[in-house]
Motif scaffolding. Structure first.
Motif, mmCIF file in Angstrom:
data_model
loop_
_atom_site.group_PDB
_atom_site.id
_atom_site.type_symbol
_atom_site.label_atom_id
_atom_site.label_comp_id
_atom_site.label_asym_id
_atom_site.label_seq_id
_atom_site.Cartn_x
_atom_site.Cartn_y
_atom_site.Cartn_z
ATOM 1 N N ARG A 95 13.552 2.323 -3.943
ATOM 2 C CA ARG A 95 14.777 2.657 -4.267
ATOM 3 C C ARG A 95 15.113 4.262 -4.538
ATOM 4 N NH1 ARG A 95 16.142 -1.046 -2.590
ATOM 5 N NH2 ARG A 95 17.025 0.491 -1.071
ATOM 6 N N LEU A 96 13.979 4.755 -5.093
ATOM 7 C CA LEU A 96 13.824 6.173 -5.088
ATOM 8 C C LEU A 96 14.307 6.919 -4.032
ATOM 9 C CD1 LEU A 96 12.638 5.267 -7.743
ATOM 10 C CD2 LEU A 96 11.224 7.433 -7.805
ATOM 11 N N LEU A 152 12.701 13.884 -11.985
ATOM 12 C CA LEU A 152 13.690 12.685 -11.572
ATOM 13 C C LEU A 152 14.735 12.388 -12.368
ATOM 14 C CD1 LEU A 152 10.809 10.240 -10.782
ATOM 15 C CD2 LEU A 152 12.109 11.244 -9.183
ATOM 16 N N CYS A 153 16.019 11.744 -11.802
ATOM 17 C CA CYS A 153 17.245 11.295 -12.526
ATOM 18 C C CYS A 153 16.727 10.162 -13.280
ATOM 19 C CB CYS A 153 18.279 11.284 -11.444
ATOM 20 S SG CYS A 153 18.212 9.667 -10.552
ATOM 21 N N GLU A 154 17.747 9.836 -14.359
ATOM 22 C CA GLU A 154 17.492 8.915 -15.371
ATOM 23 C C GLU A 154 17.229 7.557 -14.443
ATOM 24 O OE1 GLU A 154 16.418 9.031 -18.544
ATOM 25 O OE2 GLU A 154 16.607 11.146 -17.966
ATOM 26 N N ASP A 155 17.976 7.158 -13.551
ATOM 27 C CA ASP A 155 17.967 5.984 -12.797
ATOM 28 C C ASP A 155 16.539 5.830 -11.954
ATOM 29 O OD1 ASP A 155 20.244 4.634 -13.159
ATOM 30 O OD2 ASP A 155 21.279 5.229 -11.345
ATOM 31 N N CYS A 156 15.941 6.831 -11.598
ATOM 32 C CA CYS A 156 15.022 6.913 -10.698
ATOM 33 C C CYS A 156 13.828 6.720 -11.650
ATOM 34 C CB CYS A 156 14.648 7.997 -9.859
ATOM 35 S SG CYS A 156 15.595 8.405 -8.510
ATOM 36 N N LYS A 157 13.796 7.431 -12.796
ATOM 37 C CA LYS A 157 12.714 7.214 -13.734
ATOM 38 C C LYS A 157 12.616 5.747 -14.041
ATOM 39 C CE LYS A 157 12.869 11.646 -16.334
ATOM 40 N NZ LYS A 157 13.726 12.224 -17.120
ATOM 41 N N ARG A 158 13.664 5.274 -14.275
ATOM 42 C CA ARG A 158 13.667 3.622 -14.725
ATOM 43 C C ARG A 158 13.373 2.724 -13.554
ATOM 44 N NH1 ARG A 158 17.774 0.502 -14.139
ATOM 45 N NH2 ARG A 158 19.146 2.372 -13.631
ATOM 46 N N ARG A 159 13.583 3.220 -12.310
ATOM 47 C CA ARG A 159 13.173 2.411 -11.185
ATOM 48 C C ARG A 159 11.678 2.610 -10.679
ATOM 49 N NH1 ARG A 159 18.785 3.024 -7.800
ATOM 50 N NH2 ARG A 159 20.089 1.396 -8.853
ATOM 51 N N LEU A 160 11.178 3.857 -11.149
ATOM 52 C CA LEU A 160 9.856 3.854 -10.461
ATOM 53 C C LEU A 160 8.844 2.880 -10.665
ATOM 54 C CD1 LEU A 160 7.535 6.108 -9.713
ATOM 55 C CD2 LEU A 160 7.812 7.311 -11.988
ATOM 56 N N ASN A 161 8.701 2.078 -11.793
ATOM 57 C CA ASN A 161 7.773 1.211 -11.822
ATOM 58 C C ASN A 161 8.334 -0.224 -11.258
ATOM 59 O OD1 ASN A 161 5.677 2.823 -13.194
ATOM 60 N ND2 ASN A 161 6.981 2.630 -14.988
ATOM 61 N N ALA A 191 0.897 -1.274 0.073
ATOM 62 C CA ALA A 191 0.174 -0.132 -0.023
ATOM 63 C C ALA A 191 0.907 1.312 -0.107
ATOM 64 C CB ALA A 191 -0.965 -0.038 1.179
ATOM 65 N N TYR A 192 2.094 1.190 0.832
ATOM 66 C CA TYR A 192 2.843 2.242 0.679
ATOM 67 C C TYR A 192 3.507 2.680 -0.740
ATOM 68 C CZ TYR A 192 6.705 5.508 1.719
ATOM 69 O OH TYR A 192 7.753 6.356 1.761
ATOM 70 N N ARG A 193 3.974 1.354 -1.290
ATOM 71 C CA ARG A 193 4.669 1.367 -2.564
ATOM 72 C C ARG A 193 3.482 2.203 -3.403
ATOM 73 N NH1 ARG A 193 6.214 -3.857 -2.839
ATOM 74 N NH2 ARG A 193 8.369 -3.978 -1.974
ATOM 75 N N GLU A 194 2.420 1.944 -3.540
ATOM 76 C CA GLU A 194 1.392 2.505 -4.431
ATOM 77 C C GLU A 194 1.416 4.292 -4.235
ATOM 78 O OE1 GLU A 194 -2.639 0.878 -4.455
ATOM 79 O OE2 GLU A 194 -1.616 -1.292 -4.718
ATOM 80 N N SER A 195 1.230 4.414 -2.885
ATOM 81 C CA SER A 195 1.096 5.975 -2.513
ATOM 82 C C SER A 195 2.478 6.372 -3.223
ATOM 83 C CB SER A 195 0.859 6.153 -1.113
ATOM 84 O OG SER A 195 2.023 5.680 -0.300
ATOM 85 N N LEU A 196 3.602 5.900 -3.009
ATOM 86 C CA LEU A 196 4.900 6.382 -3.351
ATOM 87 C C LEU A 196 5.076 6.547 -4.826
ATOM 88 C CD1 LEU A 196 7.295 7.282 -1.667
ATOM 89 C CD2 LEU A 196 8.656 5.471 -2.021
ATOM 90 N N VAL A 197 4.375 5.578 -5.489
ATOM 91 C CA VAL A 197 4.503 5.709 -7.231
ATOM 92 C C VAL A 197 3.408 6.967 -7.444
ATOM 93 C CG1 VAL A 197 3.295 4.363 -9.087
ATOM 94 C CG2 VAL A 197 4.878 3.111 -7.560
ATOM 95 N N GLU A 198 2.469 6.912 -6.805
ATOM 96 C CA GLU A 198 1.564 8.058 -7.213
ATOM 97 C C GLU A 198 2.218 9.382 -6.943
ATOM 98 O OE1 GLU A 198 -2.679 9.441 -5.346
ATOM 99 O OE2 GLU A 198 -2.315 7.071 -5.495
#
Ligand code: HAM
Length: 467
Positions: free
Chosen positions: A228-229, A214-223, A198-205
């Protein structure tokens, strides 16, 4: 490059003259990001190793040594594919037999493997283990960031209660305080398998709405791995981390109770800490408690800000790792402290205070000097006799000049120099020189040991301490 080719490349660098010594065309150099520990620094290492062994004894942690090389998949599976270590920093290779291996980047996965492989589950639980040794990460070298670093690592496997987390924090705190470092612990809970989604979902949102920044690494890791972000070190991402929703708001009741108990425990132990709602650590195996050790800025009592230096250590719970590796469901927790960073901090404190914080080596009590070939050989035997009698001794038998030997005796702060020359050898006597005042006397060599004992137990004894 195939192995034989690599060997050929390396041997090409050896210039082979028709006669004389084959030389390397380029002087050998230290590998980037690695460090030699030179003799003058060994006292820091010896001292830390002795404290770590004492803490191990005091808290019944047994030492474990796992190999430096493990199968690569231990780390890809254990630490998480989207972690910096696995994505960018592994020293991995295929060996001659075709096995894909890696130099260990951390201890926990190897220790979890050993726990399962050696059936430690059948031992009385929890099993408390510590390790001390080198780890390898191909990071960008900078101050406090090496490609080979050393950790003291403690693990408690087979117990999930919060007191264990508290005791682990205490152990790390103890090492640092016994080295005169004022530590600050940052602590957080990242929940468990049931409350984290549930926390992950709120963070993705939260992050989706800010994707462009976001930096390129974070964009890639977002989904793939949004937690990790929160561990991103890129400056532009820091502001976003600070405003991200805190995990604690999403914890389930058992995780919240666990976290509160850990905080109560370290409160009771009077360990200074700061809750850090965005602390997630850089590895995927953590669940519930995570913590990091920092050094406070200075020695001011009111100081509560961590020094702007990377963490001295960190750890947390990893209740799912053993099961993920094919073992039974087994709660576990641990931490690692980076020894090079700790030594850097001690040296910084020593520079700032102008005092030596680590005990220096004890000076030799006796320097054995000699003059002439035969006395030199006799003096070597005498050296052995003195060691056997329990004295601390020094000598340099390769030196012939007495002046040079006395200079060395002075340099190493010996309390007494004994001098054996041709005349003394023939007489059965020996010269005893008090290094402080320079006065000398000749005695019967048979009385050497009791005379040295008497002199060292007297006023001279003080001289060889410290210095
Ligand atoms: P870690 O935070 O990756 O955790 O490393 C622990 C400590 O090792 C760091 O806080 C730092 O002091 C030191 N360290 C890490 N990388 C470097 C480097 N490149 N150069 C110098 N020092 C470094 C772990 O490794 C976890 N396995 C700790 C743990 C044990 N968690 C549970 N059990």
């Amino acid at each position: 490059m195939p192995r034989i080719k690599k060997t050929e490349e390396a041997t090409k660098q050896i210039e082979k003259p028709s006669s004389g010594i084959a030389r390397l065309s380029k002087q050998p150099q230290l590998v980037k990001g690695m460090k030699d520990v030179l003799p003058h620094d060994q006292l820091y290492w010896d001292h830390i190793r002795s404290i770590v062994a004492k803490i191990g004894d005091d808290y019944r942690f047994a030492r474990i040594d796992t190999p430096i090389v493990e199968h690569l998949n231990l780390y890809t599976a254990g630490l998480g594919k989207q972690t910096d270590i696995v994505e960018k920093e592994m020293y991995s290779f295929t060996d001659q037999g075709g096995d894909t291996l890696a130099l260990r980047p951390e201890f926990t996965a190897g220790i979890a493997r050993a726990y399962i492989e050696h059936g430690m589950v059948s031992l009385p639980q929890p099993v408390k283990l510590y390790a001390f040794g080198p780890l390898f990460r191909h990071e960008k070298p900078q101050e406090g960031r090496l490609r080979q670093h050393t950790q003291w690592n403690c693990e408690v496997i087979g117990e999930g209660k919060p007191v264990i987390d508290g005791q682990l924090i205490l152990l790390g705190y103890k090492l640092l305080t016994s080295l005169h470092i004022k530590p600050l612990v940052q602590v957080n809970s990242i929940g468990c398998r049931s409350c984290r989604p549930a926390y992950r979902e709120s963070l993705v949102e939260y992050y989706r709405a800010r994707r462009a920044s976001l930096c390129e690494d974070c964009k890639r890791r977002l989904n793939k791995n949004v937690l990790r972000l929160l561990d991103c070190k890129v400056e532009t991402c820091q502001g976003l981390i600070a405003k991200a929703p805190p995990i604690v708001d999403s914890l389930c009741e058992p995780c919240r109770d666990h976290f509160i108990s850990v905080l109560e425990c370290i409160d009771e132990l009077e360990i200074p800490y700061q809750p850090n709602p965005h602390l997630v650590r850089g590895l995927d195996y953590y669940s519930r408690t995570v913590f990091e050790f920092y050094a406070l800025m200075n020695t001011d009592e009111s100081d509560t800000q961590p020094a702007r230096m990377a963490a001295l250590g960190g750890g947390g719970r990893y209740d799912d790792l053993i099961e993920m590796f094919g073992g039974q469901s087994t709660p576990a927790a641990g931490f690692g402290i980076g020894i090079e960073r700790v030594i850097m901090k001690i040296k910084e404190l020593e520079r700032a205070s102008g005092t030596k914080l680590i005990p220096r080596r004890v000076n030799p009590e006796i320097f054995v000097a000699q003059l002439g070939e035969q006395p030199k050989r006799r003096a070597m035997v005498l050296y052995e006799d003195l060691l056997r009698e329990g004295f601390t001794v020094a000598a340099e038998f390769a030196k012939d000049s007495l002046k040079a030997q006395l200079e060395l005796a002075n340099k190493c702060n010996a309390a007494i120099t004994i001098i054996l020359g041709q005349k003394e050898l023939l007489d059965g006597s020996i010269i005893i020189r008090n290094m402080e005042g320079g006065e000398q006397e000749v005695i019967d060599i048979k009385k050497l040991i009791p005379t040295l004992r008497r002199k060292l137990n007297g006023a001279l004894g003080e001289q060889q301490k410290g210095g």
